[in-house]
Design a protein around this motif. Structure first.
Motif, PDB file in Angstrom:
ATOM      1  N   THR A 142       0.832  -1.211   0.000  1.00 27.25           N
ATOM      2  CA  THR A 142       0.000   0.000   0.000  1.00 27.25           C
ATOM      3  C   THR A 142       0.861   1.254   0.000  1.00 27.25           C
ATOM      4  O   THR A 142       0.590   2.221  -0.727  1.00 27.25           O
ATOM      5  CB  THR A 142      -0.935   0.006   1.224  1.00 27.25           C
ATOM      6  OG1 THR A 142      -1.814  -1.121   1.166  1.00 27.25           O
ATOM      7  CG2 THR A 142      -1.762   1.286   1.277  1.00 27.25           C
ATOM      8  N   GLY A 202      -3.624   3.106  -4.604  1.00 31.17           N
ATOM      9  CA  GLY A 202      -3.117   4.107  -3.669  1.00 31.17           C
ATOM     10  C   GLY A 202      -3.739   5.472  -3.861  1.00 31.17           C
ATOM     11  O   GLY A 202      -3.294   6.451  -3.257  1.00 31.17           O
ATOM     12  N   VAL A 250      -5.971   6.783  -0.467  1.00 28.82           N
ATOM     13  CA  VAL A 250      -5.514   6.361   0.860  1.00 28.82           C
ATOM     14  C   VAL A 250      -5.303   7.596   1.734  1.00 28.82           C
ATOM     15  O   VAL A 250      -4.512   8.483   1.385  1.00 28.82           O
ATOM     16  CB  VAL A 250      -4.211   5.554   0.747  1.00 28.82           C
ATOM     17  CG1 VAL A 250      -3.727   5.130   2.136  1.00 28.82           C
ATOM     18  CG2 VAL A 250      -4.425   4.326  -0.139  1.00 28.82           C
ATOM     19  N   CYS A 309       0.989   2.623   7.531  1.00 23.79           N
ATOM     20  CA  CYS A 309       1.780   1.724   6.678  1.00 23.79           C
ATOM     21  C   CYS A 309       3.268   1.950   6.895  1.00 23.79           C
ATOM     22  O   CYS A 309       4.051   0.991   6.945  1.00 23.79           O
ATOM     23  CB  CYS A 309       1.420   1.935   5.209  1.00 23.79           C
ATOM     24  SG  CYS A 309      -0.255   1.410   4.779  1.00 23.79           S
TER      25      CYS A 309
END
Length: 474
Positions: free
Chosen positions: A311, A343, A346, A354
């Motif tokens: 991610t 992505g 996000v 992350c």
């Protein structure tokens, strides 16, 4: 055997010895390698930029220096290739994608400078897939790069061109980059010996968490020789390790009493192929039979860690993609377009989560491996796949399900090599990953060299180097 093939198959160490005693000429070697390249490049597609006239001029200058007894350095006259994301002044850097206007660097990277200052004959820049985010040789700009062993198979990536060049005999020394396995994956699928060095050991123009540059070669001796040139401090890399006196020419190794971990389950990603598992386990037996203490290493990263690394990378690449014009976006490889959209939305807080997970992976890797001098594992859970596939799972989006063994050592900054350990029943190369403690690059190279000399005879590659258009398998 054809003289061109004999010369192209030589190691850099052998070439240097020939140059020194006058039995070999850098121009002779260069011209032989060019014959191989001309015959195979239309199929293999390893080069982004190549100038045979320029490289022959370099070889002639080297020949003169050797005649006068004044070589510039240990690789004077030896053919070298550099991945396209390693800056060479005046050579565009498109990062493997047709969707960008390439940056044209005004100055050589630290790696390029060191190769040139040592007299290496730079043959050109080798290709990579879009933004280096594929484990194959599929690129929207370059097309498909193919394995010298079997053109229907992948080279691996993202150091695809470097790997193809090494296995095909385009000279002995090749530099790639690696952020999650991009040196070692071509290594395992092409039968090479490679090294992803410790973070900061080889200075970069644009360091990034987990990114390293290192050698792809046909022997550990050549890996060590190339590392003696490209490793070392440079202030342009703010993550560069301080100067260190590393005896790259001393590769003595005794496995007796060493603590060696054997990991055949990454704890995440795709299951390990039975032939890959058996090959790695047999490699561990070679160390055990020589007196090493081999113990199992249980999985130490989780599926969540691998997913959140994926991610984080998607968000980074989405940022690059999002800045392109509508026309440019249409030129990016469709698989990458699909991947980066993961992505697109996000939230910042999620990106930070992350990133923190990546730090957790770093801690877990160092903690789990600290009690071992070396760890043996697969490089990838599968063998080489179709050249047309962007990933080992085709066009499906499984994230980074294939780098559970390699990515942890990028995040931890530990050195990790790949060495061919065997071949599958259908002739595909299978490598073993040898990782070491932080900063012990020399120890890892020594172990790789020792294994090269003690592995089963059937595991020694019979390199697919030839000067005709007839493609051969092992």
């Amino acid at each position: 055997m054809n003289t061109d093939v004999v010369l192209a198959a030589m190691s850099a160490v052998e070439m240097r010895e020939g140059f020194a005693d006058g039995s070999l000429s850098p121009v002779e070697v260069h011209d032989a390698v060019q014959v191989i390249i001309e015959a195979r490049e239309p199929v293999l597609n390893a080069f982004w930029r190549r100038d045979a006239e320029s490289s022959r001029t370099q070889a002639k200058a080297s020949e003169k220096r050797w005649t006068q007894g004044e070589p510039l350095g240990p690789i004077d006259g030896v053919p070298v290739t550099l991945k396209e994301n390693i800056a060479r002044a005046g050579v565009p850097m498109p990062s493997g994608t047709a969707g960008v206007i390439p940056t044209v660097p005004e100055r050589d990277s630290p790696i390029t400078e060191r190769v040139v200052q040592s007299g290496g004959v730079v043959l050109g820049s080798t290709v990579m897939p879009d933004w280096g985010m594929l484990s194959s040789g599929v690129s929207s700009l370059h097309g498909i790069t193919r394995s010298p062993w079997d053109p229907s198979l992948t080279t691996g990536g993202s150091s695809a061109g470097a790997g193809a060049a090494a296995a095909a005999g385009y000279g002995p020394l090749h530099v790639g980059t690696d952020i999650g396995g991009s040196i070692r994956l071509p290594g395992t699928w092409l039968g090479l010996t490679t090294l992803k060095p410790s973070l900061g050991r080889v200075p970069l123009d644009s360091p990034y968490p987990g990114r390293s540059a290192g050698p792809l070669c046909r022997s550990a001796d050549d890996v060590a020789l190339l590392m003696s040139i490209i490793a070392g401090f440079d202030p342009r890399d703010w993550t560069a390790l301080p100067p260190a006196d590393i005896a790259w020419n001393d590769l003595r190794f005794d496995p007796r009493g060493l603590k060696v971990g054997l990991q055949v389950d990454a704890g995440c990603g795709l299951p390990v192929d039975d032939e890959v598992r058996a090959t790695v386990e047999h490699a561990a037996t070679v160390f055990r039979d020589a007196g090493a203490m081999v113990d199992p290493l249980e999985p130490f990263i989780s599926p969540t860690m691998l997913d959140e690394l994926d991610t984080f990378w998607r968000v980074r690449s989405w940022h690059d993609y999002h800045r392109l014009s509508s026309e440019q976006k249409l030129k990016v490889l469709p698989f990458i377009v699909q991947w980066v959209h993961g992505g697109a939305d996000v939230p910042g807080a999620r990106v930070l989560e992350c990133y923190q997970t990546i730090m957790t992976m770093q801690h877990a890797t160092v903690a789990a491996t600290e009690r071992f001098d070396l760890v043996l594992s697969p490089v990838a859970p599968m063998m080489a796949f179709a050249a047309e596939w962007p990933m080992p799972f085709g066009t499906a989006d499984l994230g980074m399900a294939h780098i559970g063994f390699t990515a942890p050592y990028n995040m931890s900054g530990q050195p990790a090599a790949s060495v061919n350990a065997g071949f599958s029943q259908d002739g595909r190369a299978i490598g073993v990953q040898i990782s070491g403690r932080r900063f012990d690059d020399l120890g890892v190279v020594r172990a790789a060299r020792w294994f090269e000399h003690h592995r089963p005879e059937a595991a020694r590659p019979n390199w697919p180097i030839h000067s005709s258009e007839q493609e051969t398998n092992r």
